[in-house]
Motif scaffolding. Structure first.
Motif, PDB file in Angstrom:
ATOM      1  N   UNK A 186      11.728  11.626 -16.132  1.00  0.00           N
ATOM      2  CA  UNK A 186      11.482  12.137 -14.785  1.00  0.00           C
ATOM      3  C   UNK A 186      10.740  11.123 -13.929  1.00  0.00           C
ATOM      4  N   UNK A 187       9.688  10.543 -14.482  1.00  0.00           N
ATOM      5  CA  UNK A 187       8.910   9.576 -13.713  1.00  0.00           C
ATOM      6  C   UNK A 187       9.784   8.387 -13.316  1.00  0.00           C
ATOM      7  N   UNK A 200       2.445   9.415 -19.994  1.00  0.00           N
ATOM      8  CA  UNK A 200       2.102  10.754 -20.464  1.00  0.00           C
ATOM      9  C   UNK A 200       2.473  10.935 -21.936  1.00  0.00           C
ATOM     10  N   UNK A 226      11.117  13.853 -21.622  1.00  0.00           N
ATOM     11  CA  UNK A 226      11.609  14.399 -20.347  1.00  0.00           C
ATOM     12  C   UNK A 226      10.716  13.937 -19.190  1.00  0.00           C
ATOM     13  N   UNK A 227       9.404  13.971 -19.438  1.00  0.00           N
ATOM     14  CA  UNK A 227       8.467  13.561 -18.389  1.00  0.00           C
ATOM     15  C   UNK A 227       8.669  12.090 -18.037  1.00  0.00           C
ATOM     16  N   UNK A 236       6.989  11.342  -4.941  1.00  0.00           N
ATOM     17  CA  UNK A 236       8.443  11.230  -4.801  1.00  0.00           C
ATOM     18  C   UNK A 236       9.099  12.600  -4.921  1.00  0.00           C
ATOM     19  N   UNK A 291      -0.428  22.544 -26.725  1.00  0.00           N
ATOM     20  CA  UNK A 291      -0.138  21.146 -26.408  1.00  0.00           C
ATOM     21  C   UNK A 291      -0.322  20.885 -24.923  1.00  0.00           C
ATOM     22  N   UNK A 295      12.994   8.310 -12.950  1.00  0.00           N
ATOM     23  CA  UNK A 295      13.946   8.698 -11.913  1.00  0.00           C
ATOM     24  C   UNK A 295      13.236   8.751 -10.552  1.00  0.00           C
ATOM     25  N   UNK A 296      12.033   9.301 -10.548  1.00  0.00           N
ATOM     26  CA  UNK A 296      11.277   9.370  -9.299  1.00  0.00           C
ATOM     27  C   UNK A 296      11.006   7.968  -8.748  1.00  0.00           C
ATOM     28  N   UNK A 341       0.002  17.856 -21.758  1.00  0.00           N
ATOM     29  CA  UNK A 341       0.452  16.532 -21.343  1.00  0.00           C
ATOM     30  C   UNK A 341      -0.726  15.803 -20.710  1.00  0.00           C
ATOM     31  N   UNK A 345      -6.278   4.086 -13.483  1.00  0.00           N
ATOM     32  CA  UNK A 345      -6.164   5.019 -12.361  1.00  0.00           C
ATOM     33  C   UNK A 345      -5.239   6.190 -12.660  1.00  0.00           C
ATOM     34  N   UNK A 346      -4.431   6.045 -13.714  1.00  0.00           N
ATOM     35  CA  UNK A 346      -3.559   7.158 -14.087  1.00  0.00           C
ATOM     36  C   UNK A 346      -2.629   7.607 -12.994  1.00  0.00           C
ATOM     37  N   UNK A 347      -2.082   6.685 -12.249  1.00  0.00           N
ATOM     38  CA  UNK A 347      -1.272   7.070 -11.095  1.00  0.00           C
ATOM     39  C   UNK A 347       0.218   7.174 -11.356  1.00  0.00           C
ATOM     40  N   UNK A 348       0.746   6.238 -12.149  1.00  0.00           N
ATOM     41  CA  UNK A 348       2.201   6.204 -12.239  1.00  0.00           C
ATOM     42  C   UNK A 348       2.728   7.353 -13.088  1.00  0.00           C
ATOM     43  N   UNK A 349       1.940   7.832 -14.021  1.00  0.00           N
ATOM     44  CA  UNK A 349       2.263   8.960 -14.895  1.00  0.00           C
ATOM     45  C   UNK A 349       3.357   8.633 -15.905  1.00  0.00           C
ATOM     46  N   UNK A 359       1.306  20.281 -15.907  1.00  0.00           N
ATOM     47  CA  UNK A 359       1.394  19.287 -14.841  1.00  0.00           C
ATOM     48  C   UNK A 359       1.707  17.893 -15.377  1.00  0.00           C
ATOM     49  N   UNK A 360       2.524  17.163 -14.634  1.00  0.00           N
ATOM     50  CA  UNK A 360       2.662  15.731 -14.915  1.00  0.00           C
ATOM     51  C   UNK A 360       1.815  14.945 -13.919  1.00  0.00           C
ATOM     52  N   UNK A 420      -0.758   9.473  -4.911  1.00  0.00           N
ATOM     53  CA  UNK A 420      -1.107   8.738  -6.129  1.00  0.00           C
ATOM     54  C   UNK A 420      -0.061   8.910  -7.225  1.00  0.00           C
ATOM     55  N   UNK A 421       0.265  10.166  -7.527  1.00  0.00           N
ATOM     56  CA  UNK A 421       1.114  10.437  -8.685  1.00  0.00           C
ATOM     57  C   UNK A 421       2.585  10.322  -8.311  1.00  0.00           C
ATOM     58  N   UNK A 422       3.308   9.574  -9.112  1.00  0.00           N
ATOM     59  CA  UNK A 422       4.728   9.412  -8.842  1.00  0.00           C
ATOM     60  C   UNK A 422       5.455  10.755  -8.698  1.00  0.00           C
ATOM     61  N   UNK A 423       5.268  11.699  -9.627  1.00  0.00           N
ATOM     62  CA  UNK A 423       6.048  12.945  -9.518  1.00  0.00           C
ATOM     63  C   UNK A 423       5.762  13.711  -8.226  1.00  0.00           C
ATOM     64  N   UNK A 471      -5.776   7.198 -19.475  1.00  0.00           N
ATOM     65  CA  UNK A 471      -7.092   7.631 -18.998  1.00  0.00           C
ATOM     66  C   UNK A 471      -7.778   8.534 -20.020  1.00  0.00           C
ATOM     67  N   UNK A 478      -9.800  11.312 -11.366  1.00  0.00           N
ATOM     68  CA  UNK A 478      -9.358  11.704 -12.700  1.00  0.00           C
ATOM     69  C   UNK A 478     -10.419  12.576 -13.367  1.00  0.00           C
ATOM     70  N   UNK A 517      10.275  18.332 -13.694  1.00  0.00           N
ATOM     71  CA  UNK A 517       9.665  17.019 -13.898  1.00  0.00           C
ATOM     72  C   UNK A 517       8.297  16.909 -13.236  1.00  0.00           C
ATOM     73  N   UNK A 531      -2.041  14.433 -11.471  1.00  0.00           N
ATOM     74  CA  UNK A 531      -3.500  14.426 -11.599  1.00  0.00           C
ATOM     75  C   UNK A 531      -4.084  15.758 -11.149  1.00  0.00           C
TER      76      UNK A 531
END
Ligand SMILES: Cc1cc2nc3c(=O)[nH]c(=O)nc-3n(C[C@H](O)[C@H](O)[C@H](O)COP(=O)(O)O)c2cc1C
Ligand code: SF4
Ligand code: FES
Lengths: 204, 770, 429
Positions: free
Chosen positions: B90-91, B52, B86-87, C352, B61, B93-94, B63, B45-49, C394-395, C346-349, B68, C191, C383, C397
């Motif tokens: 960041x995730x 990356x 860094x990403x 939150x 380049x 920390x979020x 990300x 599902x690529x949700x938590x990120x 983007x971090x 959906x996406x954490x960044x 997925x 996605x 972030x 979706x």
């Protein structure tokens, strides 16, 4: 099941409009809301049965969308816009006026089940900011004075059909664009007025 | 693997199969990419990120989530660049800003991916000074599962598992955005047979089970790999204990069998091990009272009884022993030619037709490679739960599903053809010409088919199954799996020379022809539909030796009681599953008191009788069991203990079953088993005991109406045997079919071939008056 | 500067009844569709659209002809009209739905003819009750006339059109979220890859998703040819666009113009200038997601490329003017709250991060900020959208999360003092 036959009939008609049953959940939730003013657990159960998914799946969908209310709403849903164009055109004042008049905080309903108040995101009336919707019928170009008058009118007259044009003529100001046509149809109940849900009426 | 492609990761070339997800390809080459939402067995599902990485594209380049993104030839990937780091920081920390950080009281602490990854990739300290999101601390969402929404990181593993894998989406995301939470519907608890898997795959301590809550810390746990003997699927498990107490069972990802999953019975039916009611000392009945005795005294008395080879001995043997236990009994029995080495297996029915010639045996993986799956068996979800998951998986991957009979109604929703009602009679007769059925014509004839065949009730005639099996053998490229429903049945028929069923027991065994009866780990009186007859027979036999964990309806009739070690975690051995796959059973905790393994008891007795058997070591028994096999394919300890064989070894042994046809055995009801029943181990496993205790029947709404039932309760009556029960509406059942679970207390005492009166319950007041 | 009326011509000339089928037909409506279906070919329509060079009006500005060309072969294909218009500042689709629904329907008929589609949906945001009513009435009228349904215009073509009401979720404007929503699911973006609508769209079938304005332009293009359309505007931004002008202007409203003039000219002439003769402090050139321009950047041209070259976007065509008295921190906060509220979660960044940004801005706006908050804001933004560049990395979706970053970077790049002045501790690190 506690939906009456005519609602079930209507629901089945809606389901038929779509290639797959599940697509009908959205309109069925609007239909449920036109009955109770919110999505009751009971309606959730009925819909889950009609489209063949579990109740929590229906709930998962209904809670995603802000127009499906999880608590009962009043006869008039007052939605004041707070997004950017309204924000910089003093929507805060309009919000305060409505809050004062109704004594309600965001997402609250009064004891008489007359008003539910909410501050909402952009309603597409930015050209007529600040703006609000009563039961999804838009009034643009509001001033504080006119907002109070509008609320008073609603409270006093308690119209069954809410018509945008009527409110705009009596209480509105600058419009996003020329509405041009005098329309006499509007919304009944705190849901979008739409034929499919039987929530549109012509004023007699 | 046919072809492979090359990708460049962090400057190194690695190879991968095409179409693999980047995260998996890296993992296979030893490059770990952190993740939360991705799980090998679930759709990405690529949700938590969290996963990356940077890949090179014509526009520079980019990300992308590695969970997925499919690998492509020559792909250039950086999993450790500054941007990536860094990403990830960041995730994390979020994720942590709203996390309660209550690790000191969290079951997951010590084996928590969030905790581990925070150490590895996380920011030093939180810059979040606002109030965290609050939810009511753990709420119970079913009898066995608790949910702590504050700890949840919204990875959607539990929701995906329930929707995609188990097919009972009762747990879902509610609300949206920052308000999103996972929850169940108020009136609809997380009533799934597979709910424990969500606890296992939850990457934080949001989902916990009542049985393990606050019981241990991961660093105190001891563990072994074993095989679940709850049903013939034989899922690979990891057993966990602390301070010599079994505390938890986890699923191991055995690719060919359970793929990491377990059913909740397999996972939670272990608390009985620690029950105070376990038998601990040998008992002997004197004047209808059990007295403690010594094993030596029992041996002495029994060896006196077994004075010569003409002693008539019978064996009623359960399905919860190891293959080595069975071998020991089989060897022992050889000393009594008169018994013909017959073992009556604690099962109401065995379908012998399966073992006739011309049948190719199916493996579970065959499901994935077949064009169609044909099922006529007991309800898979209730009896072989993880096989049910594998059928669902195969159907999802494109196999057509054709189901016969009234059971397996839970597969109705995904079945392409469900032949009940007018194709299979209430008596389980096929009343139409099979070859004319649309599903058969289009998807079975001349196709690759895997069939799961077994009886749904002892009341069906074998000839109906024979008809279907012959059709399949003659008209399709079919492989067939025999769906027996309990424990190590396949180990028993593999290792005992001559096996019959309980129906045969009632016909063949009597006090007249039995001087001594061994009842090994069986409670036929508590579970068989032939309960009444078996009770009469055993009662009249003078000498009954019961080997068991507990006293129950059957063992209470014994004259000698031997406390035994449980196959679950208390002994070593092997287990053979439904595909004749043999794998290891291992020992983790001591058994209570003077308990013995079945084989230990029988080998001791054998010695006392001066029999010349070679059954006094486990390794010896294991060798004996597999002496007929080529050394290489033999599922011996030696072979099974090689890591490449941890998942088990399949054999092609042809067992000998000689059940008599159940002529004229018909039922007026649809009798079957539910996953949870009133069996002795569930009764003493506190967390799930209630689940097996409820008494109910099932029928469609209109059938219920015809029965005039309305209050939710009813009474079942027959010849003075009364049971009160609830009724459950199951509209997937054909009209007129009434389902009665035989494994609920006292239900098995009914004679299902005769009418049972089902009447509305008297009101409570009326009952009180009596 | 003058308007060029293509899409809004009929409604301007027939204010009383432009939404009714009789009025529409009296002015030549449905003739183009009829002609196309009877005499034209799908290839020809596609060719005209390509020649016109029209780019999508939903925000992303993707060339419409190219998009139609991507549609995968399949027995079942769908057209979905994106009428979810919810981007703050935007109200151009509303006028097209409310005042000229038949123009949209005619566009749909031609599009479906070109793409061999038999099922189309108009997904209208739930709050647009009146526009939806108008569209539903128009659809009913078209069915009655035989312009929808079986054998439309007595041709071989069948087309069913369903008006579907959303229920309050901005994210459903994102095309894949819209498809999920239309399938009766949570409006979560899918996605990409693998779920490109043109290949795996509605019910996993190839699907065209186009904006109301895009499809409303189709009848004009087919009537007047793609070549004529291409002559309007400037290269890369051909044809007309309806801009929604709002904020502190004297004459807010929807204006249909050829692309190419500057924002300053637009505001001065059609918008009749800023109210009370104030100066512009900042303005949003293309809806709430777009980075802001300063008041001294009014000479930027209103074309997709010019705006992009100045690190923002023409987006949905919503221009919001903010005068010199505007509290920009509050303005930014309003926009960030919007995205936080509308994040699908959906996406954490995004889930939150946007809420966190909202909390920090709230703190700063109300005078409770800390010296470190400016860096914190920027780092949280980083972030969500690494590098804080444009177009955003983007971090997440979908671009919603990064959209919340735009107002903050705008604020920090050009109006940093305004933020700093609100932070009580003067010692800035
Ligand atoms: C967060 C988000 C919101 C969007 N909202 C809308 C919208 O309200 N209306 C719209 O037409 N397109 C919207 N879009 C763009 C659509 O995804 C899509 O590009 C568009 O509908 C395609 O139509 P077009 O090619 O005709 O422009 C949105 C995109 C994103 C990422
Ligand atoms: S960026 Fe935000 S809105 Fe877009 S998919 Fe992710 S969470 Fe949803
Ligand atoms: S593991 Fe890839 S986004 Fe979660």
């Amino acid at each position: 099941m506690s939906w009456n036959d005519s609602m079930i009939k209507q629901a089945k008609k809606i389901i038929k409009m779509y290639p797959q049953k599940r697509s009908a959940i959205g309109p069925l939730l609007h239909l449920a809301q036109s009955k109770d003013g919110y999505i009751s657990d009971d309606s959730t159960a009925v819909i889950s049965e009609l489209v063949g998914i579990t109740e929590v799946q229906v709930k998962s969908v209904s809670t995603f969308y802000s127009m499906y209310k999880q608590e009962p709403t009043g006869k008039y849903l007052l939605s004041v816009c707070k997004s950017i164009s309204c924000e910089i055109n003093n929507s805060k004042e309009i919000i305060d006026v409505v809050k004062d008049f109704t004594g309600l905080n965001n997402n609250e309903t009064d004891e008489n089940d007359l008003f539910t108040f909410e501050a909402v995101e952009c309603i597409g009336a930015c050209g007529g900011a600040p703006a609000m919707q009563i039961n999804y019928e838009t009034v643009e170009g509001l001033s504080s004075e006119n907002t109070i008058k509008l609320c008073e009118w609603l409270k006093k007259e308690q119209p069954d059909v809410i018509i945008a044009e009527e409110m705009q003529d009596n209480f509105g100001g600058t419009k996003s664009f020329d509405w041009a046509i005098k329309d006499q149809s509007g919304t009944t109940g705190s849901v979008p007025g739409f034929q499919t849900f039987n929530t549109t009426k012509e004023k007699k | 693997m046919s072809e492979s492609i090359k990708i460049n990761v962090n400057g190194n070339q690695i190879e991968s199969a095409p179409n693999k997800l980047l995260i998996e390809a890296c993992e296979d080459s030893g490059i770990h990419i952190p993740r939360f939402c991705w799980h090998k067995r679930l759709d990405p599902v690529g949700m938590c990120r969290m996963c990356l990485v940077e890949i090179e594209t014509p526009r520079g380049k980019m990300l992308v989530p590695s969970c997925t993104t499919e690998v492509t030839d020559e792909m250039v990937v950086d999993t450790e660049s500054e941007v990536v780091k860094k990403a990830q920081e960041g995730v994390l920390e979020f994720l942590l800003i709203n996390h309660p950080l209550d690790c000191p009281i969290c079951d997951k602490a010590g084996e928590c991916p969030l905790q581990d990854q925070t150490m590895a990739y996380g920011p030093g300290e939180s810059r979040f000074v606002e109030e965290k999101r609050h939810f009511e601390k753990p709420i119970s969402i079913s009898e066995i599962i608790l949910l702590d929404r504050e700890r949840c990181i919204l990875c959607a593993r539990c929701t995906r598992f329930s929707d995609e894998i188990s097919g009972d989406p009762l747990i879902e995301f509610i609300q949206r955005g920052n308000k999103t939470e996972v929850n169940t519907f108020p009136n609809e608890p997380f009533k799934s047979y597979f709910s424990g898997n969500t606890v296992q795959i939850c990457p934080v301590g949001a989902l916990t089970s009542t049985s393990y809550r606050f019981k241990a810390r991961p660093w105190d746990l001891k563990s072994v790999r074993s095989t679940c003997n709850g049903c013939p699927v034989g899922c690979s498990t990891e057993l966990n204990s602390s301070q010599n107490k079994m505390l938890r069972i986890l699923g191991i990802d055995n690719d060919s069998v359970n793929q990491g999953w377990l059913c909740d019975k397999g996972r939670y039916n272990f608390e009985y091990l620690n029950s105070e009611f376990r038998l601990k000392t040998p008992l002997k009945k004197l004047d209808n009272e059990f007295m403690e005795t010594s094993i030596k005294e029992i041996y002495t008395e029994l060896s006196d009884l077994i004075s010569d080879s003409n002693t008539n001995i019978n064996f009623l043997i359960g399905t919860n022993s190891t293959n080595e236990d069975y071998v020991a009994f089989n060897e022992f029995a050889k000393n009594f030619p008169s018994t013909n080495q017959t073992f009556y297996l604690n099962d109401d029915y065995l379908y012998a037709g399966f073992f006739e010639k011309g049948i190719n045996r199916a493996t579970i993986d065959d499901l994935n490679n077949s064009e169609a799956i044909v099922i006529w068996s007991e309800d898979l979800k209730e009896n072989l739960p993880v096989l049910y998951l594998r059928v669902r998986q195969a159907v999802k991957n494109g196999a057509k599903l054709i189901v016969f009979g009234h059971s397996n109604s839970t597969l109705k929703d995904i079945a392409d053809f469900y032949y009940s009602d007018d194709i299979v009679s209430e008596n389980f007769e096929i009343i139409k010409d099979i070859s004319k059925l649309k599903g058969i014509k289009e998807h079975v004839k001349d196709k690759n088919v895997t069939a799961i065949i077994g009886k749904s009730t002892p009341y069906q005639l074998d000839e109906n199954l024979d008809k279907l099996v012959s059709y399949l053998v003659e008209n399709s490229n079919s492989k067939i799996m025999n769906a027996f429903s309990s424990g190590n049945t396949f180990g028993a028929i593999n290792n005992l020379d001559n096996v019959k069923n309980l129906r045969d027991f009632t016909k063949n065994v009597s006090a007249e022809n039995t001087d001594l009866l061994f009842v090994v780990g069986s409670d036929p009186i508590g579970r068989s539909v032939f309960s009444n007859e078996i009770h009469r027979i055993i009662q009249d036999i003078d000498n009954v030796v019961c080997l068991d964990l507990f006293l129950h309806e059957t063992s209470e009739l014994g004259n000698y009681i031997i406390p035994t070690s449980s196959t679950l975690g208390e002994k070593e051995g092997t287990f053979t599953n439904i595909e004749f796959r043999t794998s290891r059973i291992d020992k983790l905790v001591p058994s209570p008191g003077q308990s013995l393994s079945d084989w230990e008891f029988i080998s001791g007795l054998s010695n006392f009788c001066n029999f010349n058997n070679n059954i006094d070591s486990l390794d010896g028994l294991n060798e004996l069991a597999y002496q007929d096999f080529d050394d290489q394919d033999s599922p011996s300890f030696k072979n099974l203990d090689k890591p490449s064989n941890f998942d088990g070894i399949i054999n092609d042994y042809q067992p000998n079953i000689s059940t008599e046809l159940n002529e004229n055995l018909t039922s007026k009801y649809f009798v079957g088993k539910k996953l949870y029943g009133d069996n002795i181990t569930i009764r003493y496993s506190d967390s799930i005991s209630l689940l097996g205790a409820k008494q109910f029947i099932e029928a469609s709404e209109s059938t219920i109406e015809k029965l005039n039932l309305s209050s939710g309760e009813c009474t079942l009556k027959q010849n003075g045997h009364n049971v009160s029960a609830n009724y459950v509406v199951n509209n997937k059942l054909a009209d007129g079919v009434i389902f009665i679970p035989q494994n609920r207390r006292n239900f098995n005492r009914f004679d299902f071939s005769e009418t049972i009166e089902i009447s509305p319950n008297q009101s409570k007041e009326a009952l009180n008056v009596n | 500067m003058k308007e060029t009326l293509l899409l809004t011509k009929h409604m301007r000339e027939n204010p009383e009844d432009s939404h009714l089928i009789d009025s529409y037909e009296k002015n030549g409506g449905y003739e183009t569709a009829r002609k196309t279906l009877i005499n034209g070919s799908p290839e020809n329509v596609l060719e005209e659209i390509k020649v016109s060079n029209i780019r999508g009006r939903g925000g992303a500005g993707f060339p419409t002809g190219v998009k139609w060309g991507f549609l995968a072969e399949n027995e079942d294909r769908y057209l979905v009209i994106n009428a979810d218009e919810s981007e703050p500042g935007t109200f151009k689709d509303r006028i097209l739905l409310e005042r000229d629904p038949h123009q949209l329907i005619e566009g749909i008929i031609i599009t479906c003819f070109a793409a061999n589609i038999e099922n189309a949906f108009i997904y209208i945001r739930g709050e647009y009750a009146k526009p939806a009513r108008r569209v539903q009435d128009a659809v009913d009228q078209a069915y009655q006339k035989g312009y929808l349904g079986k054998n439309i215009f007595n041709s071989e073509m069948n087309l069913d059109l369903v008006v579907h009401l959303g229920a309050g979720a901005y994210i459903c404007g994102e095309e894949t979220a819209l498809l999920n929503s239309l399938e009766g699911r949570r409006g979560e973006p899918r996605l990409k890859p693998p779920y490109f609508p043109a290949v795996k769209g509605l019910y996993m079938k190839p699907t065209l998703v186009n904006n109301v304005e895009t499809i409303s332009s189709v009848p004009w293009i087919m009537e007047n040819t793609g070549k004529e359309y291409n002559k309007l505007g400037v290269e890369g931004s051909t044809g007309t666009r309806i801009f929604s002008l709002s904020g502190h202007v004297n004459n807010p409203g929807n204006y249909e113009i050829e692309m190419g003039s500057s924002f300053g000219e637009f505001v001065e002439s059609l918008g009749n200038g800023i109210r009370n003769n104030k100066k512009v402090k900042a303005y949003i050139p293309g809806g709430a997601s777009a980075p802001w321009f300063r008041g001294d950047q009014l000479d930027i041209k209103m074309t997709i490329d010019d705006v992009a070259n100045n690190n923002s976007m023409l987006g949905s065509g919503a221009v919001v003017m903010m005068d010199e008295d505007t509290n920009l921190v509050n303005a930014a906060k309003s926009i960030v709250s919007f995205f936080a509220h509308e994040s699908c979660g959906q996406c954490t960044p995004c889930r939150e991060g946007t809420t966190w940004l909202e909390m920090i801005l709230d703190r700063v706006a109300s005078g409770r900020g800390r010296a470190s908050d400016i860096d914190l804001l920027l780092d949280v933004c980083d972030n969500i959208s690494p590098g804080l560049s444009w177009p955003p990395k983007m971090t997440t979706i979908c671009p919603l999360g990064p959209s919340a970053v735009s107002p903050i970077t705008s604020l920090m790049n050009d109006f940093r003092e305004e933020v700093e002045s609100l932070i009580p501790t003067k010692v800035l690190l």
